[in-house]
Design a protein around this motif. Sequence first.
Motif, PDB file in Angstrom:
ATOM      1  N   LYS A 208       0.822  -1.203   0.000  1.00  0.00           N
ATOM      2  CA  LYS A 208       0.000   0.000   0.000  1.00  0.00           C
ATOM      3  C   LYS A 208       0.860   1.259   0.000  1.00  0.00           C
ATOM      4  O   LYS A 208       1.782   1.394   0.801  1.00  0.00           O
TER       5      LYS A 208
ATOM      6  N   GLN B 204       2.444   7.535   1.095  1.00  0.00           N
ATOM      7  CA  GLN B 204       2.559   8.933   0.707  1.00  0.00           C
ATOM      8  C   GLN B 204       3.516   9.094  -0.459  1.00  0.00           C
ATOM      9  O   GLN B 204       4.374   8.242  -0.703  1.00  0.00           O
TER      10      GLN B 204
ATOM     11  N   THR C 164      -5.516   4.346 -10.135  1.00  0.00           N
ATOM     12  CA  THR C 164      -6.120   3.674  -8.987  1.00  0.00           C
ATOM     13  C   THR C 164      -7.626   3.432  -9.096  1.00  0.00           C
ATOM     14  O   THR C 164      -8.223   2.852  -8.196  1.00  0.00           O
TER      15      THR C 164
ATOM     16  N   ASN D 220     -10.455   8.415  -4.885  1.00  0.00           N
ATOM     17  CA  ASN D 220      -9.895   8.910  -3.633  1.00  0.00           C
ATOM     18  C   ASN D 220      -9.412  10.341  -3.851  1.00  0.00           C
ATOM     19  O   ASN D 220      -8.238  10.593  -4.126  1.00  0.00           O
TER      20      ASN D 220
ATOM     21  N   PHE E  85      -6.492  11.714  -1.728  1.00  0.00           N
ATOM     22  CA  PHE E  85      -5.162  11.292  -2.185  1.00  0.00           C
ATOM     23  C   PHE E  85      -4.700  12.172  -3.339  1.00  0.00           C
ATOM     24  O   PHE E  85      -3.540  12.610  -3.376  1.00  0.00           O
TER      25      PHE E  85
ATOM     26  N   LYS F  76      -3.769  15.561  -2.064  1.00  0.00           N
ATOM     27  CA  LYS F  76      -2.514  15.489  -1.317  1.00  0.00           C
ATOM     28  C   LYS F  76      -1.320  15.472  -2.269  1.00  0.00           C
ATOM     29  O   LYS F  76      -0.235  15.967  -1.936  1.00  0.00           O
TER      30      LYS F  76
END
Length: 328
Positions: free
Chosen positions: A96, A99, A125, A253, A256, A259
């Motif tokens: 997984k 970051q 993803t 997501n 994500f 970010k």
Amino acid sequence: MQDFDVVIIGGGPIGIACGLEAKKQGVSYVIIEKGPIVNSLFNYPINMQFFSSSEKLEIDEIPFISKEAKPKRNEALEYYRRIVTSNNLNIHLFEKVLQVEKGDQSFTVETDKDQYNAKNIIVATGFYDLPNKINVPGEDLPKVSHYYKDPHFYASQKLAVVGASNSAIDAALECWRKGAEVTLIIRGPEVGQRVKYWVRPDIINRIEEGSIKAHYNSTVKEIKPDEIILDTPEGELTLANDFVLALTGYRPNFAFLEKLGIQLSADEKRLPTYDPETMETNVSGLFLAGVICGGMETHKWFIENSRIHAPIIMKAIKQKMQMAEKDS
């Protein structure tokens, strides 16, 4: 720390296609997938049949042979698994990504198992990991699920299916055929228009004959251990209930993506910013591939029309690498 020209986040069909293209172009790469090969497809319902024909699910012009024109989940798993193994793709499974940090010249990708350095990142993803919640009391009860796997589980049970698209309709029909007492809760006035053309008449006929109950223009107000409460045009309605399948769709997501620094549109579509000529986002060296490009418009991109992203992206990365070599 391992160094690559590109880290591909997501080992679904489009992530695999990107890996194949990278290998073909002589670009060093690694695919990082948090589950098994094509994790999203693995989590599809056991008996699911694709809307697309097998040739439209092919990647890198590798033939996909299926028993019927429209393949089933198990055939797709076999097809993509064989592509990965026969081409010896560099894919790290059950790993997984925690970051991604961008430096001056490259990205650092930290996972729960390792750390990688890459000049480029491809995010492929999908959107199947985050369900659209209905946000009502009782949604967190054990009897409620946002994913459907096998109709046998619901045999002889009172099952409420929330939704009107393919996943909800498939589940309603399969569970009814295995002996469940099925009630459909549909927010709009009819079964979704995008339901597979060979399935839509089936569900309409089952509703009209009374085999499956349907409440149109209705929403769930509350879920209780033994009941479900609906808001209907006739007023509040309480039904005896054993299980709820809230199959109301899924979303990328977005946290994500944000970010990572990717700009999203301010409207409800939440479309990510990218150049369609290269698939590069507003973050230099960061690319998007596959269904994630559509934001909340999850019906916009599929395997069949997003498989072209792999050669587009790899061409752009190759050109960047060649320019860097000339400048050095």
